[in-house]
Design an enzyme around this catalytic site. Structure first.
Site, mmCIF file in Angstrom:
data_model
loop_
_atom_site.group_PDB
_atom_site.id
_atom_site.type_symbol
_atom_site.label_atom_id
_atom_site.label_comp_id
_atom_site.label_asym_id
_atom_site.label_seq_id
_atom_site.Cartn_x
_atom_site.Cartn_y
_atom_site.Cartn_z
ATOM 1 N N ARG A 63 1.920 -8.879 9.013
ATOM 2 C CA ARG A 63 1.933 -8.592 10.457
ATOM 3 C C ARG A 63 1.029 -9.548 11.236
ATOM 4 O O ARG A 63 1.279 -9.821 12.407
ATOM 5 C CB ARG A 63 1.576 -7.132 10.734
ATOM 6 C CG ARG A 63 2.583 -6.195 10.111
ATOM 7 C CD ARG A 63 2.655 -4.840 10.736
ATOM 8 N NE ARG A 63 3.335 -3.922 9.840
ATOM 9 C CZ ARG A 63 4.666 -3.851 9.660
ATOM 10 N NH1 ARG A 63 5.471 -4.622 10.358
ATOM 11 N NH2 ARG A 63 5.189 -3.000 8.795
ATOM 12 N N ASP B 42 0.602 0.028 13.135
ATOM 13 C CA ASP B 42 0.934 -1.304 12.619
ATOM 14 C C ASP B 42 1.209 -2.313 13.739
ATOM 15 O O ASP B 42 1.442 -3.490 13.460
ATOM 16 C CB ASP B 42 2.159 -1.218 11.703
ATOM 17 C CG ASP B 42 1.841 -0.480 10.407
ATOM 18 O OD1 ASP B 42 0.655 -0.446 10.006
ATOM 19 O OD2 ASP B 42 2.775 0.078 9.800
ATOM 20 N N GLY C 94 0.828 -1.207 0.000
ATOM 21 C CA GLY C 94 0.000 0.000 0.000
ATOM 22 C C GLY C 94 0.858 1.252 0.000
ATOM 23 O O GLY C 94 0.512 2.259 -0.631
#
Ligand code: S3P
Length: 433
Positions: free
Chosen positions: A391, A313, A88
């Site tokens: 992640r 994140d 992204g």
């Protein structure tokens, strides 16, 4: 059985956000930019490939990466679609760069990226004069044509997004006049720091709690020598692992501690974690330290939603920490997590539940009742789904270390987008202890 203690000293790869920006800005400075510590994950390699397709040089040498820039305004029409993979950041920042270059390009990505909203950058970049033909829902694949005569805009961010901020600022580099971005909530400021480092005229004003960022266009960027610090978002997995696993005493060297990125450390400390900052210094215009993390019992917390952008994140791995803390951890205001590489609220709720944690999903957060330090059950025979999200995969690997039966995940490949070497590093630590 839960893993044995994590002990010793490690390093994590270079910061992903800083690496993308080093390649992009290097490609816009006339001459040779040298970069050491560049993250060689797939996402950054997608950025490097795209810059090469548009005329810049980006190659690895024995002493690091060398980027040969073409100058602001000098990007060439790419002959083929820009393949963005899972990234992204590559997509949105490059859309910004191209918006003020009169070239046409197609952007494609994997299944995860092709679901993510691009309307958030299409909207401001259209005001600059670029035109877009996205897929239905404002997603990839899309075609865009940059503005032949870009118009400077003033743009107030409707979502707290460093990618949107950076897209507009990068478009401003080749736009005559001053492009202004207003941030009601501060997000990571690597673009601002690095733009200044490359010699762009960029000002930041704080007014009534907002940040007003102005960049002067038709900028001349000067090549730089950049040392990329270790990625705090990658260190996060090891910080949580060492905190959760009894007997651990782990030092992670050279971790970037830019305050716009360090929210997880604050939150874990509030929960009782033992994280010591050693040898604080500056690397590549960014604050850096070595982190010594020792096992500590964690207690629950209501995470202040204002901290969310500085740890956006890190929520998947914070949820793992909360699953082993004492008491009920409440998070909210996390709508943005639903439009990351996966819907990180839904995916983590399902995966942690499968591993034996007590989790309730709300519209904008998770409520987690921790075990008080007892290992999770683990997933025994089920494989949890990671939905092409690096992640999620790494967070569940940490949950696996802190569980009886381990956590089995369906796909480890996405880890290479941001953290090549994660599995060998974790295996090495487990076996050396
Ligand atoms: C990034 C910004 C954040 C973050 C992403 C990297 C960047 O995205 O989640 O991993 O490098 O600017 P948003 O801007 O969408 O919050």
């Amino acid at each position: 059985m839960p893993a044995g203690p994590l002990r010793g000293t490690i390093r994590v790869p270079g910061d992903k956000s800083i690496s993308h920006r080093a390649v992009m800005l290097g490609a816009l400075a006339i001459g040779e930019t040298r970069v050491t510590g560049l993250l060689e994950g797939e996402d950054v390699m997608a950025t490097a490939a795209a810059m090469r397709q548009m005329g810049a040089g980006a190659a690895k040498h024995a002493d690091g990466w060398r980027i040969h820039g073409v100058g602001v305004g000098g990007l060439l029409q790419p002959a083929m679609a820009l393949e963005m993979g899972n990234s992204g950041t590559s997509t949105r920042l490059l859309m910004g760069l191209l918006a003020s270059h009169a070239i046409t390009a197609a952007f494609t990505g994997d299944a995860s990226l092709s679901r993510r909203p691009m309307g958030r950058v299409i909207e401001p970049l259209s005001r600059i004069g670029a035109s877009f033909t996205p897929s239905p829902g404002g997603t990839l694949p899309l075609m865009m044509t940059g503005a032949p005569v870009p118009v400077p805009i003033e743009y107030r961010l409707p979502v707290a997004s460093a990618q949107v901020k950076s897209a507009v600022l990068l478009a401003g580099l080749n736009t005559a006049g001053i492009t202004t971005v207003i941030e009601p909530v501060a997000t990571r400021d690597h673009s601002e720091r690095m733009l200044r480092g490359f010699g762009a005229e960029l000002e930041v004003e704080e007014l009534d709690g907002e940040r007003i960022i102005r960049v002067r266009g038709e900028a001349d960027l000067t090549p730089q020598t950049i040392e990329v610090p270790g990625d705090p978002s990658s260190a996060a997995f090891f910080i949580v692992a060492a905190t959760l696993i009894e007997g651990s005493d782990l030092t992670i060297e050279n971790v970037g501690l830019n305050p716009t990125r360090a929210g997880l450390i604050d939150v874990l400390r509030q929960m009782g974690a033992s994280i010591e900052e050693l040898n604080a210094r500056e690397v590549g215009g960014e604050p850096v330290a070595d982190l010594r993390v020792r096992h500590a019992a964690l207690s629950c917390i209501a995470v202040d939603p204002a901290l969310a952008p500085s740890m956006i994140d890190e929520f998947p791995v914070l949820f793992v920490a909360a699953a082993l803390a004492q008491g009920r951890t409440v998070t909210r205001g996390l709508d943005e997590l639903r439009v990351k590489e996966s819907d990180r609220l839904a995916v983590m709720a399902a995966a942690l539940t499968a591993a034996g944690a007590r989790v309730e999903e709300t519209a904008d957060g998770l409520i987690i009742d921790g075990t008080g330090g007892e290992p999770l059950r683990g997933t025994a025979n089920a494989r949890v789904k990671t939905h092409l999200d690096h992640r999620i995969a790494m967070s569940l690997a940490i949950a696996g270390l802190a569980s009886q039966a381990g956590v089995e995940i369906d796909d480890t490949r996405p880890i290479d987008t941001s953290f090549p070497g994660f599995i060998p590093l974790i295996e090495g630590l487990r076996h050396s202890s």
